[in-house]
Design a protein around this motif. Structure first.
Motif, mmCIF file in Angstrom:
data_model
loop_
_atom_site.group_PDB
_atom_site.id
_atom_site.type_symbol
_atom_site.label_atom_id
_atom_site.label_comp_id
_atom_site.label_asym_id
_atom_site.label_seq_id
_atom_site.Cartn_x
_atom_site.Cartn_y
_atom_site.Cartn_z
ATOM 1 N N ALA A 2 36.738 42.491 32.181
ATOM 2 C CA ALA A 2 37.156 43.148 33.376
ATOM 3 C C ALA A 2 37.905 42.175 34.136
ATOM 4 N N LYS A 3 39.058 42.712 34.591
ATOM 5 C CA LYS A 3 39.957 41.695 35.712
ATOM 6 C C LYS A 3 39.316 41.646 37.108
ATOM 7 N N VAL A 4 39.402 40.701 37.710
ATOM 8 C CA VAL A 4 38.605 40.536 39.137
ATOM 9 C C VAL A 4 39.828 39.978 39.995
ATOM 10 N N THR A 32 44.185 50.881 49.048
ATOM 11 C CA THR A 32 44.046 49.521 48.184
ATOM 12 C C THR A 32 42.809 49.769 47.091
ATOM 13 N N ILE A 33 41.700 50.283 47.441
ATOM 14 C CA ILE A 33 40.954 50.544 46.521
ATOM 15 C C ILE A 33 41.568 51.396 45.207
ATOM 16 N N LYS A 34 42.120 52.314 45.508
ATOM 17 C CA LYS A 34 42.834 53.000 44.176
ATOM 18 C C LYS A 34 43.848 52.305 43.860
ATOM 19 N N GLN A 35 44.705 51.475 44.278
ATOM 20 C CA GLN A 35 45.758 50.705 43.711
ATOM 21 C C GLN A 35 45.062 49.837 42.744
ATOM 22 N N PHE A 36 44.029 49.038 43.228
ATOM 23 C CA PHE A 36 43.434 48.189 42.259
ATOM 24 C C PHE A 36 42.707 48.621 40.970
ATOM 25 N N GLU A 37 41.804 49.822 41.416
ATOM 26 C CA GLU A 37 41.173 50.561 40.195
ATOM 27 C C GLU A 37 42.080 51.080 39.369
ATOM 28 N N ALA A 38 43.297 51.323 39.745
ATOM 29 C CA ALA A 38 44.464 52.083 38.672
ATOM 30 C C ALA A 38 44.927 50.912 37.719
ATOM 31 N N GLN A 39 44.849 49.529 38.337
ATOM 32 C CA GLN A 39 45.257 48.676 37.345
ATOM 33 C C GLN A 39 44.120 48.104 36.475
ATOM 34 N N GLY A 40 42.895 48.707 36.512
ATOM 35 C CA GLY A 40 41.505 48.298 35.740
ATOM 36 C C GLY A 40 40.939 47.190 36.385
ATOM 37 N N ILE A 41 41.100 46.709 37.606
ATOM 38 C CA ILE A 41 40.410 45.665 38.368
ATOM 39 C C ILE A 41 39.216 45.840 38.767
ATOM 40 N N LEU A 43 36.150 45.748 41.027
ATOM 41 C CA LEU A 43 35.868 45.335 42.722
ATOM 42 C C LEU A 43 34.554 45.262 43.190
ATOM 43 N N GLY A 44 33.678 45.111 42.157
ATOM 44 C CA GLY A 44 32.196 44.816 42.582
ATOM 45 C C GLY A 44 31.930 43.523 43.202
ATOM 46 N N ASN A 45 32.856 42.576 43.273
ATOM 47 C CA ASN A 45 32.549 41.414 44.025
ATOM 48 C C ASN A 45 33.335 41.413 45.465
ATOM 49 N N ILE A 46 33.904 42.531 45.607
ATOM 50 C CA ILE A 46 34.638 42.626 47.063
ATOM 51 C C ILE A 46 33.736 43.329 48.031
ATOM 52 N N ILE A 47 33.934 42.871 49.162
ATOM 53 C CA ILE A 47 33.381 43.626 50.451
ATOM 54 C C ILE A 47 34.325 44.384 50.849
ATOM 55 N N GLN A 95 25.406 43.386 58.881
ATOM 56 C CA GLN A 95 25.759 44.361 58.077
ATOM 57 C C GLN A 95 24.966 44.103 56.648
ATOM 58 N N SER A 96 25.173 42.987 55.896
ATOM 59 C CA SER A 96 24.632 42.704 54.760
ATOM 60 C C SER A 96 24.755 41.379 54.407
ATOM 61 N N VAL A 97 24.098 40.860 53.301
ATOM 62 C CA VAL A 97 24.454 39.667 52.937
ATOM 63 C C VAL A 97 25.503 39.113 52.367
ATOM 64 N N PRO A 98 26.300 40.008 51.594
ATOM 65 C CA PRO A 98 27.569 39.529 51.503
ATOM 66 C C PRO A 98 28.354 39.146 52.521
ATOM 67 N N HIS A 99 28.328 39.771 53.698
ATOM 68 C CA HIS A 99 28.998 39.602 54.817
ATOM 69 C C HIS A 99 28.720 38.077 55.318
ATOM 70 N N ARG A 100 27.368 37.855 55.089
ATOM 71 C CA ARG A 100 26.864 36.459 55.660
ATOM 72 C C ARG A 100 27.349 35.409 54.651
ATOM 73 N N VAL A 101 27.691 35.649 53.349
ATOM 74 C CA VAL A 101 28.068 34.743 52.228
ATOM 75 C C VAL A 101 29.388 34.397 52.747
#
Length: 463
Positions: A2-4, A32-41, A43-47, A95-101
């Motif tokens: 998968a592309k990231v 933005t989400i639709k654009q990247f998902e359409a390209q097969g990217i 987004l699990g690592n994205i906040i 909000q979440s741990v990813p926000h703190r990271v």
């Protein structure tokens, strides 16, 4: 594969949709989400839910961190601006741990530590906000803690700050200890740590005492699976040697404050890890106070629960164990368990305390038995048939009471303990050994498995 993409790339596209195409924040994010998902990217690592400034399209977290750095570089001491941007960081990190990271990656934590370590005289409001923000970032992210962080925390603790600042500093060190053995060792190996923390036990503010005690308990955690062997016992021994007597004496000082009392008792129980330390607590007046507290606060679940935990810890010393019962603990335990037997958490600790007091001590067992506690134990086990721990602790209590006092067996059996134990045996196979031990010592019928039997091709014949 998968592309990231990076968080920066995602944020830039959101910004472009807001600024260039005049989209609302939600529209820009969805597009933005639709654009990247359409390209097969992937987004699990994205906040995806960062709060964004509707005017600039830039995430508020990024803006606030950059602005704080700019204010520092230009020596701008505008308290209102600094506090405002720190408040944004705190809210985003909640909000979440990813926000703190992300906040840490953007350099927020590093900047805060640097600001706290500077020689400039910090406004008290700014100091408090800086500490609150550092706590927000490090929460469940202890890897960002470092030697410089410790030095900064100890530096500010040495100035004997007011209660709010002291509590935030303590919380900073507490959060650094959670799930991180190396941080705990770093803090304990620093020679200034205990001398800096100990004076706070002499403070009058209950919240300072509670946070100091909590830090002591966090320093003796053993919850880091990345480390095969921790130093929890050694840390407990070190802290107890320096502060156990003082903490025990605080029981009298805060005798009318149930919250602080329960914290103190929990801390004493956590630090009492050696035989001689049990005597230290008794000599400091701890035993008498625990029993007085059980009389004074019979309805306070926190007090009587922590009292049971502490009595169990002190019973690790055989001499102190005898003194506990001689001082009148038996009727207090029976009364507390009888009154609160419906509470599963308390019942677990009360039964564990009873089993420890009765272990290898016929005199204690007799004193407990004479209070009528046998019936209370059975009733408690009947109330919580699905609780494996209560069934196990109850079995322990029964076994330890009757193992050297066989005259109690008939009473236990007449009150129905055999049926209760057999039901526990059926419902909870994993505690079969404990239940069968109790049945065996009661003289009841029980099938004992032969766990291992030697076999040999050569047989020995006796003539």
């Amino acid at each position: 594969m998968a592309k990231v993409i990076t968080q920066e790339t995602f944020d830039d596209v959101v910004k472009e949709n807001i600024v260039e195409f005049s989209m609302s924040i939600e529209e820009a994010r969805e597009e933005t989400i639709k654009q990247f998902e359409a390209q097969g990217i992937h987004l699990g690592n994205i906040i995806k839910d960062l709060n964004v400034n509707p005017s600039t399209g830039v995430p508020l977290l990024n803006e606030s961190v950059d602005e704080l750095k700019r204010l520092a570089e230009t020596n701008d001491a505008d308290t209102e601006k600094i506090c405002q941007h720190l408040a944004v960081i705190v809210e985003e990190c909640k909000q979440s741990v990813p926000h703190r990271v992300l906040a840490a990656k953007l350099g927020a934590y590093e900047h805060i530590v640097k600001r706290l370590n500077s020689e400039e005289k910090l406004d008290e409001e700014v100091l408090l906000k800086l500490l609150t923000a550092s706590n927000a970032i490090i929460n469940k992210q202890p890897d960002v803690f470092c030697h410089e962080s410790l030095a900064v925390a100890l530096k500010h603790l040495k100035t004997a700050p007011d209660a709010k600042v002291a509590c935030e500093l303590m919380k900073w060190l507490q959060k650094a200890c959670i799930l991180h053995e190396m941080n705990r060792q770093t803090i304990m190996e620093e020679n200034l740590t205990i001398p800096t923390l100990k004076p706070f036990l002499g403070r009058n503010e209950p919240e300072v005492i509670r946070n100091t005690c909590a830090l002591f308990r966090y320093l003796i955690l053993d919850d880091d699976i990345r480390v095969e062997f921790g130093k929890a016992h050694e840390h407990a021994r070190q802290l107890a040697a320096e502060a156990l007597t003082e903490i025990t004496q605080l029981l009298t000082k805060f005798k009318s404050d149930p919250d602080t009392l329960s914290d103190l008792m929990l801390t004493i129980a956590s630090l009492t890890v050696r035989n001689e330390l049990c005597q230290t607590v008794e000599e400091a007046g701890g035993l008498k106070f625990i029993l007085d507290a059980m009389v004074e606060f019979p309805e306070s679940m926190k007090i009587i629960r922590e009292a049971c935990k502490l009595l169990k810890a002190l019973a690790g010393n055989d001499t102190v164990k005898q003194h506990i019962v001689q001082c009148g603990a038996a009727p207090l335990l029976e009364s507390a368990l009888n009154r609160h037997k419906d509470n599963e958490t308390f019942a677990r600790h009360a039964l564990a305390c009873i089993s420890t007091l009765a272990l290898r001590d016929p005199a204690n067992s007799k004193a407990l038995f004479e209070t009528g506690i046998s019936e209370t134990i059975i009733q408690t086990m009947k109330i919580h048939p699905t609780s494996k721990i209560i069934q196990r602790n109850g079995a322990w209590a029964v076994r330890n009471m009757v193992s050297r006092s066989r005259d109690q067996c008939d009473t236990f059996v007449a009150q129905g303990i055999e049926d209760v134990l057999n039901q526990a045996l059926t419902d909870h196979p994993s505690i079969a050994h404990d239940v069968k031990s109790a049945l065996r010592d009661l003289g009841c019928k029980v099938h004992l498995n032969e766990e291992w039997k030697a076999t040999s091709e050569i047989q020995i014949k006796n003539d």
